[in-house]
Design an enzyme around this catalytic site. Structure first.
Site, PDB file in Angstrom:
ATOM      1  N   LYS A 264       9.507  12.115  -1.761  1.00 31.61           N
ATOM      2  CA  LYS A 264       8.620  11.239  -1.314  1.00 31.61           C
ATOM      3  C   LYS A 264       8.969   9.919  -0.755  1.00 31.61           C
ATOM      4  CE  LYS A 264       4.802   8.391  -3.763  1.00 31.61           C
ATOM      5  NZ  LYS A 264       4.313   8.242  -5.020  1.00 31.61           N
ATOM      6  N   LYS A 276      -3.705  -1.338  -5.983  1.00 28.54           N
ATOM      7  CA  LYS A 276      -3.356  -1.849  -6.977  1.00 28.54           C
ATOM      8  C   LYS A 276      -3.476  -3.378  -7.401  1.00 28.54           C
ATOM      9  CE  LYS A 276       0.650   1.614  -6.593  1.00 28.54           C
ATOM     10  NZ  LYS A 276       0.543   2.396  -7.927  1.00 28.54           N
ATOM     11  N   ASP A 287       9.034   2.903  -3.755  1.00 27.45           N
ATOM     12  CA  ASP A 287       8.117   4.329  -3.796  1.00 27.45           C
ATOM     13  C   ASP A 287       8.770   5.404  -2.983  1.00 27.45           C
ATOM     14  OD1 ASP A 287       6.035   5.715  -5.371  1.00 27.45           O
ATOM     15  OD2 ASP A 287       4.395   4.923  -4.015  1.00 27.45           O
ATOM     16  N   GLU A 348      -1.409   9.052  -3.712  1.00 31.45           N
ATOM     17  CA  GLU A 348      -1.075   9.385  -2.282  1.00 31.45           C
ATOM     18  C   GLU A 348       0.461  10.169  -2.491  1.00 31.45           C
ATOM     19  OE1 GLU A 348       0.043   6.608  -3.877  1.00 31.45           O
ATOM     20  OE2 GLU A 348       2.105   6.592  -3.155  1.00 31.45           O
ATOM     21  N   ARG A 350       1.466  12.723  -4.234  1.00 31.88           N
ATOM     22  CA  ARG A 350       1.062  14.238  -4.148  1.00 31.88           C
ATOM     23  C   ARG A 350       0.422  14.636  -2.834  1.00 31.88           C
ATOM     24  NH1 ARG A 350      -2.728  13.495  -9.337  1.00 31.88           N
ATOM     25  NH2 ARG A 350      -1.192  11.418  -9.354  1.00 31.88           N
TER      26      ARG A 350
HETATM   27  N1  BES Z   1       3.919   5.206  -6.891  1.00 26.48           N
HETATM   28  C1  BES Z   1       2.902   5.551  -7.900  1.00 26.48           C
HETATM   29  C2  BES Z   1       3.549   6.056  -9.060  1.00 26.48           C
HETATM   30  C3  BES Z   1       4.446   4.697  -9.689  1.00 26.48           C
HETATM   31  C4  BES Z   1       4.036   3.941 -10.593  1.00 26.48           C
HETATM   32  C5  BES Z   1       5.675   4.748  -9.300  1.00 26.48           C
HETATM   33  C6  BES Z   1       4.729   3.135 -11.337  1.00 26.48           C
HETATM   34  C7  BES Z   1       6.715   3.829  -9.865  1.00 26.48           C
HETATM   35  C8  BES Z   1       6.180   2.981 -10.715  1.00 26.48           C
HETATM   36  C9  BES Z   1       1.940   6.605  -7.461  1.00 26.48           C
HETATM   37  O1  BES Z   1       1.630   6.419  -6.190  1.00 26.48           O
HETATM   38  C10 BES Z   1       0.717   6.289  -8.248  1.00 26.48           C
HETATM   39  O2  BES Z   1       0.013   5.007  -7.508  1.00 26.48           O
HETATM   40  N2  BES Z   1       0.200   7.019  -9.156  1.00 26.48           N
HETATM   41  C11 BES Z   1      -1.074   6.694  -9.945  1.00 26.48           C
HETATM   42  C12 BES Z   1      -2.023   7.996 -10.075  1.00 26.48           C
HETATM   43  C13 BES Z   1      -2.908   7.778 -10.367  1.00 26.48           C
HETATM   44  C14 BES Z   1      -4.095   6.959  -9.438  1.00 26.48           C
HETATM   45  C15 BES Z   1      -3.884   9.041 -10.603  1.00 26.48           C
HETATM   46  C16 BES Z   1      -0.669   6.292 -11.365  1.00 26.48           C
HETATM   47  O3  BES Z   1       0.247   6.859 -11.703  1.00 26.48           O
HETATM   48  O4  BES Z   1      -1.261   5.223 -11.772  1.00 26.48           O
HETATM   49 ZN    ZN Z   2       2.972   5.926  -4.916  1.00 23.03          ZN
HETATM   50 MN    MN Z   3      -0.100   5.185  -5.584  1.00 19.54          MN
END
Ligand code: BES
Ligand code: ZN
Ligand code: MN
Length: 495
Positions: A264, A276, A287, A348, A350
């Site tokens: 990714k 966010k 990321d 995003e 996935r």
């Molecule tokens: N890039 C984030 C995950 C992440 C969180 C990486 C903290 C590093 C530190 C990912 O794209 C994301 O935003 N995931 C969400 C998914 C949710 C919306 C189902 C998450 O984990 O909150």
């Molecule tokens: Zn992400």
């Molecule tokens: Mn995200």
């Protein structure tokens, strides 16, 4: 930093410090410790009986002007209980010593392993530990600390295996430098590393190492119908890229497996329309850690030359809330033909991995490993200690976990029971991009990916909580860790 074998007796090597280690509950000081103890008239024994020298994990005892040694200092690093000790731990021991001595102005070190760890595997671990520990995130500081370890001599390793040892040291260097390469990329802020710039850096790396590379631009991506990636990228002014790097062995065995690595690379994740909060959002520059890791792996494999072909597919994009951005509820069609309801635009990773996995399979990958900073939920499950490792079939995951153990990277197997599949069912499309249930966020994300790995053996590494550390560790600076790179390299060499 120069690292070389030194066949002189360790006691006569001139250096700022000689480093070795002490086990917890070592009944009597033996080997080099007994020698120093004798030369100093029982100095070490009295440190031990006073409780200053115990051998607890990573305890540091610095002895100045040790009698009987040409080195100016003797640094004793605690190695913990012998029963819990593994050769892989030499990375932490050597790394902790380097960081401690570097901040005290030492320039020239000698590392002396104990009698049980004097072969090639140990030498490689020491070199990797030294290089990982030497990394600092000071690229954008105009005033740099003027601390540099100039050389480390590896003393006491078994001669007679000379050639073998040099190969091990070289392999350690290749892997250590690849990890540094990945960590440098992960550190880059998003204004200095857009998807196009990441692709350029990958091209430069491939040119230098002789790997084949292809960069898919937005036209090619559209032609391939990578609808899930396009959906994420459409909110950004920066176009997406898919980076494809290939390693082919000189005499490929017909019918050999083809390892497909998918990483990714979201060069910045704002969350998109499901935006966010501002707090900590700056960290979403990392990321792209999974993609950077795969580029580092390929860089190392170019030199280490595994017997099987390896290809890396790295979908790269920003996730931005522009006027053209996808919106919650949108339905996109992935490259595989599956339809996806985008419930949350912040899920995003996935989406872009779905198309990355399909493309790796289309290019002939028979076995898959993906790495991604995928979910905050993996931090809830495992904190920043273990990488969350998912996969199927179970034997394939277990084989991968053996590589993790061998290289000293902590990873923990996570479940993929059928019950979780229910949670990603959509009311209007084939699948939805977030779980409907409460909890299990890292598992439903992995289940989503599994739908695109299909029947190909697949391992998924959720490195969201381990790819970056906010607090430094004795053997590692804070910031990007480069986690998973060593395990994937080891796996590619063994599969
Ligand atoms: N890039 C984030 C995950 C992440 C969180 C990486 C903290 C590093 C530190 C990912 O794209 C994301 O935003 N995931 C969400 C998914 C949710 C919306 C189902 C998450 O984990 O909150
Ligand atoms: Zn992400
Ligand atoms: Mn995200």
């Amino acid at each position: 930093m120069q690292i070389q074998l030194d066949t002189q007796p360790h006691a006569s090597i001139q250096a700022d410090a000689l480093v070795t280690y002490v086990f917890d509950q070592e009944n009597k000081l033996d080997g080099v410790l007994a020698e120093v103890d004798r030369a100093t008239g029982g100095h070490l024994a009295s440190l031990a009986s006073s409780g200053e020298l115990t051998g607890k994990p990573l305890e540091l005892v610095l002895v100045h002007f040790p009698a009987g040694l040409a080195a100016q200092r003797l640094l004793l690093v605690g190695a913990g209980k012998p029963a819990k000790f593994a050769t892989a731990d030499l990375r932490k021991i050597a790394g902790t010593a380097l960081r401690h001595l570097k901040s005290r102005g030492a320039k020239k070190l000698v590392f002396l392993p104990r009698e049980g760890e004097r072969g090639p595997e140990a030498a490689q671990a020491v070199v990797e530990g030294l290089l990982a520990a030497d990394f600092e995130s000071d690229k954008y500081r105009t005033e740099k600390k003027n601390e540099e370890i100039q050389s480390v001599s590896l003393a006491g390793f078994h001669s007679g295996l000379g050639a073998n040892l040099s190969a091990a040291i070289e392999q350690g260097r290749v892997i250590g430098e690849a990890q540094t390469f990945a960590r440098d990329l992960i550190n880059e802020p998003s204004n200095r590393l857009t998807p196009r710039m990441l692709a350029e850096k990958a091209e430069a790396m491939a040119r230098e190492t002789g790997l084949a590379i292809e960069i898919l631009d937005e036209r090619k991506i559209a032609e391939l119908k990578m609808g899930a990636l396009i959906g994420v990228a459409q909110g950004s002014a920066e176009p997406p890229r898919v980076i494809v790097v290939r390693y082919t062995p000189e005499n490929p065995r017909p019918g050999a497996p083809v390892l497909g690595l998918v990483g990714k690379a979201v060069t910045f994740d704002t969350g998109g329309i499901s935006i966010k909060p501002a707090t900590n959002m700056e960290k979403m520059k990392y990321d792209m850690g999974g993609g950077a890791t795969m580029l580092g792996v390929m860089r190392a494999l170019a030199a280490l030359k595994p017997a099987i072909p390896v290809l890396a597919v790295i979908p790269a994009t920003e996730n931005m809330p522009g006027g053209k951005a996808q919106k919650p509820g949108d339905v996109v069609v992935a490259m595989s033909g599956k339809t996806i309801e985008v419930i949350n635009t912040d899920a995003e990773g996935r989406l872009i991995l779905a198309d990355g996995l399909s493309y790796a399979r289309q290019l002939g990958a028979t076995h898959l490993v993906d790495a991604a900073t995928l979910t905050g939920a993996i931090e809830v499950a495992l904190a920043n200690v273990n990488v969350g490792a998912f996969g199927t079939p179970r034997e394939y995951l277990d084989k991968f976990l053996e590589s993790a153990r061998a290289t000293g990277e902590k990873m923990w197997p996570m479940p993929l029971d059928d019950e979780y599949e229910e949670m990603i069912k959509s009311t209007i499309a084939d699948i939805r991009n977030t779980g409907s249930g409460k909890g299990g966020g890292a598992v439903t994300a992995a289940w989503f990916l599994k739908e695109f790995a299909e029947d190909t053996p697949w391992v998924h590494l959720d490195i969201a909580a381990t790819c970056w550390v906010d607090e430094g560790r004795p053997w590692l600076a804070k910031g990007p860790t480069g986690v998973a790179l060593r395990s994937i390299i080891d796996f590619a060499l063994k599969i």
